[in-house]
Motif scaffolding. Sequence first.
Motif, PDB file in Angstrom:
ATOM      1  N   ILE A   1     -13.561 -43.452  15.355  1.00  0.00           N
ATOM      2  CA  ILE A   1     -14.891 -44.016  15.589  1.00  0.00           C
ATOM      3  C   ILE A   1     -14.997 -44.736  16.928  1.00  0.00           C
ATOM      4  O   ILE A   1     -16.095 -45.062  17.369  1.00  0.00           O
ATOM      5  CB  ILE A   1     -15.308 -44.956  14.438  1.00  0.00           C
ATOM      6  CG1 ILE A   1     -14.315 -46.106  14.283  1.00  0.00           C
ATOM      7  CG2 ILE A   1     -15.423 -44.174  13.137  1.00  0.00           C
ATOM      8  CD1 ILE A   1     -14.684 -47.088  13.186  1.00  0.00           C
ATOM      9  N   ALA A   2     -13.862 -44.972  17.590  1.00  0.00           N
ATOM     10  CA  ALA A   2     -13.875 -45.599  18.919  1.00  0.00           C
ATOM     11  C   ALA A   2     -12.493 -45.415  19.534  1.00  0.00           C
ATOM     12  O   ALA A   2     -11.493 -45.283  18.809  1.00  0.00           O
ATOM     13  CB  ALA A   2     -14.237 -47.079  18.837  1.00  0.00           C
ATOM     14  N   GLU A   3     -12.465 -45.411  20.849  1.00  0.00           N
ATOM     15  CA  GLU A   3     -11.178 -45.195  21.527  1.00  0.00           C
ATOM     16  C   GLU A   3     -11.183 -45.878  22.885  1.00  0.00           C
ATOM     17  O   GLU A   3     -12.192 -45.870  23.595  1.00  0.00           O
ATOM     18  CB  GLU A   3     -10.917 -43.698  21.699  1.00  0.00           C
ATOM     19  CG  GLU A   3      -9.601 -43.366  22.394  1.00  0.00           C
ATOM     20  CD  GLU A   3      -9.355 -41.878  22.496  1.00  0.00           C
ATOM     21  OE1 GLU A   3      -8.575 -41.460  23.376  1.00  0.00           O
ATOM     22  OE2 GLU A   3      -9.952 -41.109  21.705  1.00  0.00           O
ATOM     23  N   SER A   4     -10.061 -46.491  23.240  1.00  0.00           N
ATOM     24  CA  SER A   4      -9.893 -47.108  24.559  1.00  0.00           C
ATOM     25  C   SER A   4      -8.458 -46.924  25.005  1.00  0.00           C
ATOM     26  O   SER A   4      -7.570 -46.607  24.208  1.00  0.00           O
ATOM     27  CB  SER A   4     -10.234 -48.601  24.521  1.00  0.00           C
ATOM     28  OG  SER A   4     -11.607 -48.818  24.296  1.00  0.00           O
TER      29      SER A   4
ATOM     30  N   TYR B   1       3.112 -46.340  31.343  1.00  0.00           N
ATOM     31  CA  TYR B   1       2.465 -47.647  31.472  1.00  0.00           C
ATOM     32  C   TYR B   1       1.112 -47.711  30.765  1.00  0.00           C
ATOM     33  O   TYR B   1       0.322 -48.609  31.037  1.00  0.00           O
ATOM     34  CB  TYR B   1       2.271 -47.992  32.954  1.00  0.00           C
ATOM     35  CG  TYR B   1       3.549 -48.005  33.744  1.00  0.00           C
ATOM     36  CD1 TYR B   1       4.484 -49.023  33.567  1.00  0.00           C
ATOM     37  CD2 TYR B   1       3.843 -47.003  34.660  1.00  0.00           C
ATOM     38  CE1 TYR B   1       5.670 -49.042  34.281  1.00  0.00           C
ATOM     39  CE2 TYR B   1       5.027 -47.006  35.381  1.00  0.00           C
ATOM     40  CZ  TYR B   1       5.950 -48.026  35.184  1.00  0.00           C
ATOM     41  OH  TYR B   1       7.114 -48.034  35.893  1.00  0.00           O
ATOM     42  N   ASN B   2       0.854 -46.792  29.852  1.00  0.00           N
ATOM     43  CA  ASN B   2      -0.457 -46.743  29.208  1.00  0.00           C
ATOM     44  C   ASN B   2      -0.316 -46.571  27.697  1.00  0.00           C
ATOM     45  O   ASN B   2       0.690 -46.036  27.198  1.00  0.00           O
ATOM     46  CB  ASN B   2      -1.295 -45.592  29.773  1.00  0.00           C
ATOM     47  CG  ASN B   2      -1.577 -45.772  31.243  1.00  0.00           C
ATOM     48  OD1 ASN B   2      -2.481 -46.488  31.629  1.00  0.00           O
ATOM     49  ND2 ASN B   2      -0.796 -45.108  32.086  1.00  0.00           N
ATOM     50  N   PHE B   3      -1.368 -47.007  27.007  1.00  0.00           N
ATOM     51  CA  PHE B   3      -1.406 -46.909  25.551  1.00  0.00           C
ATOM     52  C   PHE B   3      -2.795 -46.428  25.128  1.00  0.00           C
ATOM     53  O   PHE B   3      -3.799 -46.826  25.718  1.00  0.00           O
ATOM     54  CB  PHE B   3      -1.133 -48.271  24.906  1.00  0.00           C
ATOM     55  CG  PHE B   3       0.061 -48.979  25.486  1.00  0.00           C
ATOM     56  CD1 PHE B   3       1.319 -48.773  24.974  1.00  0.00           C
ATOM     57  CD2 PHE B   3      -0.100 -49.828  26.575  1.00  0.00           C
ATOM     58  CE1 PHE B   3       2.417 -49.419  25.520  1.00  0.00           C
ATOM     59  CE2 PHE B   3       0.982 -50.478  27.136  1.00  0.00           C
ATOM     60  CZ  PHE B   3       2.256 -50.274  26.610  1.00  0.00           C
ATOM     61  N   ARG B   4      -2.842 -45.582  24.126  1.00  0.00           N
ATOM     62  CA  ARG B   4      -4.110 -45.129  23.558  1.00  0.00           C
ATOM     63  C   ARG B   4      -4.347 -45.883  22.259  1.00  0.00           C
ATOM     64  O   ARG B   4      -3.492 -45.888  21.365  1.00  0.00           O
ATOM     65  CB  ARG B   4      -4.093 -43.626  23.306  1.00  0.00           C
ATOM     66  CG  ARG B   4      -5.423 -43.091  22.778  1.00  0.00           C
ATOM     67  CD  ARG B   4      -5.462 -41.584  22.764  1.00  0.00           C
ATOM     68  NE  ARG B   4      -4.485 -41.025  21.851  1.00  0.00           N
ATOM     69  CZ  ARG B   4      -4.322 -39.722  21.648  1.00  0.00           C
ATOM     70  NH1 ARG B   4      -5.067 -38.859  22.328  1.00  0.00           N
ATOM     71  NH2 ARG B   4      -3.405 -39.272  20.812  1.00  0.00           N
ATOM     72  N   VAL B   5      -5.508 -46.507  22.172  1.00  0.00           N
ATOM     73  CA  VAL B   5      -5.855 -47.298  20.985  1.00  0.00           C
ATOM     74  C   VAL B   5      -7.103 -46.699  20.361  1.00  0.00           C
ATOM     75  O   VAL B   5      -8.147 -46.596  21.015  1.00  0.00           O
ATOM     76  CB  VAL B   5      -6.102 -48.777  21.355  1.00  0.00           C
ATOM     77  CG1 VAL B   5      -6.352 -49.585  20.093  1.00  0.00           C
ATOM     78  CG2 VAL B   5      -4.921 -49.342  22.132  1.00  0.00           C
ATOM     79  N   ARG B   6      -6.999 -46.301  19.102  1.00  0.00           N
ATOM     80  CA  ARG B   6      -8.120 -45.661  18.406  1.00  0.00           C
ATOM     81  C   ARG B   6      -8.474 -46.444  17.147  1.00  0.00           C
ATOM     82  O   ARG B   6      -7.591 -46.900  16.417  1.00  0.00           O
ATOM     83  CB  ARG B   6      -7.766 -44.225  18.009  1.00  0.00           C
ATOM     84  CG  ARG B   6      -7.633 -43.260  19.181  1.00  0.00           C
ATOM     85  CD  ARG B   6      -7.204 -41.909  18.680  1.00  0.00           C
ATOM     86  NE  ARG B   6      -7.489 -40.856  19.644  1.00  0.00           N
ATOM     87  CZ  ARG B   6      -7.292 -39.562  19.430  1.00  0.00           C
ATOM     88  NH1 ARG B   6      -6.813 -39.170  18.249  1.00  0.00           N
ATOM     89  NH2 ARG B   6      -7.569 -38.667  20.353  1.00  0.00           N
TER      90      ARG B   6
END
Length: 468
Positions: free
Chosen positions: A308-311, A292-297
């Motif tokens: 340079i950023a991650e959420s 149920y989760n996603f990593r966005v970079r």
Amino acid sequence: MSKGFSINDILGSTKANAPAGQKMQVVMLPAADIEPNPENSIYEIGDVSMLKADIAERGLRSPLEVLPAKGGRYMLIAGHRRWTACRALTAEGVAGFEVLPCVIRQSQGEDDDLIALITSNATARELTDGERLRQYRALKQALERKKAAGALDGRIRDEMSRITGDGTGTLGRLNAIANNCVPEVLAMVERGEITMTRAYECSKLYKVQQVEYAKIKYASMPPITDMSRRAAIKYLVECGLADQLKKLDYVRKSEWNYADRGLDAGKLEPVTLDLTEGETDALLRIEPSGCYNFRVRMLDPADTNEVIAESSLTTRDLFDAAKRLYINKDDLAAYKAEVKGKRDQERARQEEAGKWQALARQELEAFDSWLLVTRLKELGLTIRERKMADGGRLIIAVDDLTRFSGHVDGFQYRECFAVRLGPNGERAGRDGDINALEWYKRWYSTGAGIEGYIAEDIQRAAREAKKK
């Protein structure tokens, strides 16, 4: 009085620094004709007071090494600290250091001259971390140029180890620091604000994390921009997970449970979105991270290995956008009608309950006129009873001192205790059940609940009356 540089030093030490098979030719040169080497900025002259005192007492025991320079002058290769100390002694009026013993070398080219300078300094004294880092970068660049020109056999790292005495592990760490650390971290090393160990730890991190880690040994990752977040959600809802999201219930479910067992983020194919034409000059990498989760970079377009950023996004973050696109309008209309029906029923139920509650309040307001069971004047207790719909009795005991001083709507006492008796006169449960457990038949503190309790009995009596 200074001993200066003795003839024995000249004649007796000629082989010490000379090439194999040759005598070192030492000449006396005016100290004023010697200038420092610009490349020596790699190293720090530092405090020469102790060296100056030693030279003043014992003399200059090793010659300087110089190269011929323009205008009949000479440029140092080795001996910058000794030359600085001698110049300071002369400035202080100490005689004997106006001319200095020197070995004149012939230039072998800029890179070889630089390597000679580094060789003379690398093991001469304990270097600071800043000096070691500057030395590493300068030496590596010089050797790389020689290698490219075909003037160096073997590996560059082996030659660096031979010149500096550093092992391959130390050189590897220096290489990681020089190549991977941001300029701010390198500057902190050179200023002595952080150790080489801390800088090496920074070299393993993304560039956006390094300065924070260098300062406090902890580094958070900046969150992605709002624009990037919106772009990621749009892609996931409209493309990456569209087939799954179309099948989910957005009417009876909320963002907390709409995706339960109906969506698998792991089926998402990782994707990189190009946002360089928008407000955010970055590439956006979206990958699944669990069910149920996603990593966005956000990646640096100039170096896609740099984050340079991650959420993190969850299926909950997708709900509003997915609902706007995929909600079933017919189901929504039916659900609204169903909710309205339940709301109307609840309103009717509350109105009905309010009617019985009002009747119960009237009865309790007239408690002082209920049938008296007994009055214990010496204890200040009054016990009265009420006939219940099943033929049993509700016995309520009050403390006379708890009666409100003024009129109140409903029960006139702050505190009361009650017990229920069945039609046969035996103690029963609060609902009249004669088979209730013992503890349920005891006297109990009714509190504000007594009003609702009597309202239920009035309603029960009304139902029984209708049946008849």
